[in-house]
Design an enzyme around this catalytic site. Sequence first.
Site, mmCIF file in Angstrom:
data_model
loop_
_atom_site.group_PDB
_atom_site.id
_atom_site.type_symbol
_atom_site.label_atom_id
_atom_site.label_comp_id
_atom_site.label_asym_id
_atom_site.label_seq_id
_atom_site.Cartn_x
_atom_site.Cartn_y
_atom_site.Cartn_z
ATOM 1 N N HIS A 101 28.275 72.888 1.908
ATOM 2 C CA HIS A 101 27.861 73.021 3.302
ATOM 3 C C HIS A 101 26.899 74.184 3.515
ATOM 4 C CE1 HIS A 101 30.942 70.298 5.465
ATOM 5 N NE2 HIS A 101 30.732 69.867 4.231
ATOM 6 N N HIS A 269 33.673 64.000 -3.797
ATOM 7 C CA HIS A 269 34.963 63.453 -3.383
ATOM 8 C C HIS A 269 35.905 63.190 -4.557
ATOM 9 C CE1 HIS A 269 33.181 61.951 0.697
ATOM 10 N NE2 HIS A 269 33.181 63.272 0.558
#
Length: 735
Positions: A101, A269
Site C-alpha cells: 500500500h 493473497h
Amino acid sequence: MDAKTGDMSGGCPFHGDGGMRTLLGRTNRDWWPEATQLDILTEEGKSANPYGEDFDYAEAFNAVDYAALKADLTALMTDSQDWWPADYGHYGPFFIRMAWHAAGTYRTGDGRGGAGTGQQRFAPLNSWPDNGNLDKARRLLWPIKQKYGRNISWADLFILTGNVAIESMGGPVFGFGGGRKDVFEPESVYWGTEEQWVNEGVATRIQPTEGRALENPLAAIQMGLIYVNPEGPQGDPHDAEGMARDMRQTFANMAMNDEETVALTAGGHAFGKAHGAQPSETFSGAPESEMLEQQGFGWLTDDEEIGKGHITTSGIEGAWTPNPTQWGGDYFRLLFKYEYELVQSPAGANQWQPINPDPEDMAPDARDPSKKVPTMMTTADMALKRDPEYRKISERFRDDQSALDDAFARAWFKLCHRDMGPKVRYLGPEVPAEDLIWQDPVPAGTQVSDADVKAFKSAVLGSGLTVSELVKAAWASASTYRNSDHRGGANGGYIRFDAMKNWAANDSEELDKVLGKLDELRGSISMADAVVLGGAAAVEKAAKDAGYDVTVDVTTGRGDATEDQFDAESFEPLEPFADGFRNYLKTKANIRTEDMLIDKAHLLGLSIPELTVLVGGMRALGANSGNRPHGVFTDRAGQLTPDFFTNLLDMSTKWVPVDDSGDEEYVGTDRSSGEERFRATRTDLIFGSNSQLRAQAEVYAEAGSEEKFVNDFIAAWTKVMDADRFDLSYAKYHS
C-alpha cells in the site's frame, strides 16, 4: 476511450469543474478541519526537514549494517507484541500489505504516488479506509527505525520490510534497491474530487453507461482505495465484467499489464488473511481524526479488546489459502478446484466461499490453531477465473509454479521500485544486475572536452539554425523530466525517436530539421548531449545579443538509448497536454491553463522564481510551440531580455479576450490609440494578474534588472537541462 489512459476526451488529463480545486481535489484541511495545521511554519521556503537540506541520505544508507537490519526485521516477523496480534503468529502478511500500500499509490499519469518519500506516514494516506490498521504496522517497526536512525528512511524501511516478510515465508524476491529519501510533510497530490470515501457510498470512477472513464491521472477506482473495491464495482459481487474492467484499468494506470496484475493479486493473497471480524461502525475513526491520547492510532476498540482478534479492515473475513504464512501454489489450486458461493462476512461484506471444501483445504483460525475455518475469495479474486484473459494466465501459473515464482518476484519488484527512476539511483547489496525496460536503461555516455564543446557550439551557431529552433529542441527533450518518478529528461536522447518527436507540442517538422543538422555536426558527441549543447549555444547567443557575454555550463556525458531500450508505450503519459513554458495547449480543458503551468513546474521541481524567469525567457527567445506570437512581448525576439515583464506590466496596454477563444486568447491594445500591440494567453497574463507571480514579475521589470534576469534564466535553464543527471550525482555511491 483510450485503452491505456481510460480517457474519453482526447487525452486531457484534467476533467471536472472548479479550476485549481479540480487539480488538487480535497485537501487535508478539508477532510480534517480540526487537525493542527503547520503550514504557517513552512512559509517563505522554510524546510520541514529536521536533518537539514545538506543531509546525504544515500551516503547514510550505504553505511547501514544491512545484514543486521535484515536480521532484525526477520526476527520481528514472529516476535509478537501483546498490544497487537500477529495473525498465525507471523507479522509477514501484515508487513507485505504495508509495503504494497505504500508503493501501490503510484500512477503513470503524472508519476506521483508510490513509496518514494514515505508518504504513508501522513494524511490523507495514513487515514485512507484501504490503509486501515497499517498505523499498527508502522508502529511495530518503530524500535527498528529508532535503532538504525537516519541510516534507513521510513520509505526504504516500508519496502525492505515487505521484502523480508516475503522471504521469511519462503516466497521469491527479485531484489531490493534503497535510496528513498523521506520527506517530513504531506505532498500536494490530486487524489480525486469526491467528497466521500469508498465506504460512504461514493460511486466508482468508471461508469461506462454514463460515458465516464477513469480520470487521468488517477488510478484507484474510488477515493480512499489503493486499487479496486474487492467486493466488486460499487460493492456489486455479481458484476463480473465490471470487476475485470476495473482491475485491468486501474492496474494499467499503475504500470502493470495483465500478467503482472494476476501475479501480484495471486502472490499477495498467498499470504495472510482479510479482516472483517465485526461491523466497522464498532471501531473508532482513522488516525488523523482520533483523540490526542491515542497518539496517532486509529480504528480502535476498547483497550481490553486489542490483541483478542476483534479486527476489521476491509470488512472481508478469512484467509485465501490453508497455509497463510507459507508461499506455494494453494491460491490457484483452490481457485480452480472449487465452485464458490456468495456469502457475507461477520462485518457484512460480500465474499466468496468454496462449496464443501475438503478438511485439508480449510485454513487455521488466526487466533486458535486448533480450529479450522473455510478459506475465501474476494470478487476481485474471482475475476482471475471469470475473465477469459486473466483465466488463461491463472491456469498457466496454476500449472507452472516456477513461472508464478518468477512473475510474482518481478512484478513485486516493479511495484516497489517503479517510482525510483533510473537504476543508478538504487543503492545497496541486493540491487539486481539485470536491466529492466521499465527502468529506462541508458548506455553510459562519454564526457565531452571543453575544446570539443566550444567547437560544437560554434558549428551549431554557424549552421543556420535559429535561437528559437535550438531552444525549442532542447526544451522538448529535457522538460519531459518528472521529479515525481524521475522519468524523462534529456539523457537517453529519446527525443529523436518518432514516438516522442511527433508529439504535437514538439513541432515535429521543425524538430526533425534541427535534429538532422545536429546529427551532421556532432561527430562523437551523443545526440542527447548535442541537443542540450545546441540549446546552450542558443541561450549564450541570445544573451550576447542582449549585451551579456555569458557561458551556459551544462554537463555532458549523456548516453543515447537504442530503440530496444525505449519503451514507447510507457512514455505516452509524459506527452504534455499543456506546456505553459512553450505556450502550448492541446485543446481547452476544464482546468485553467495557468494551473496546468503550475503543475508542470512542480513536476520539473521548479520554484516560483524559477518558473517565472523561465517563462519570461522562453517568450523572449520566441520558443512558443507552433511559433505562435502570444506572449512574445518584444520587438527583439531571440535576445535574452526581460521585455516580457516590462511590457506585460506596462499600464498603457489594455487586455481584452478574443471573443471566439473561450477565454484562452487575449489581445493587448494601446489605451490611447486602440492599436493592437500584443497577443497573449492565460499563461501569459497570469504573471500580471496573480499577486504572487506579479511580485516576481516586478523584480525582472525593474530598471537595472537585466543582468539578474539573464543570470537567473541561465541557472533555471541549466537546472532543467541537468535534472535527470543521476548518472553523475550518484556515481560516487557506486564506486
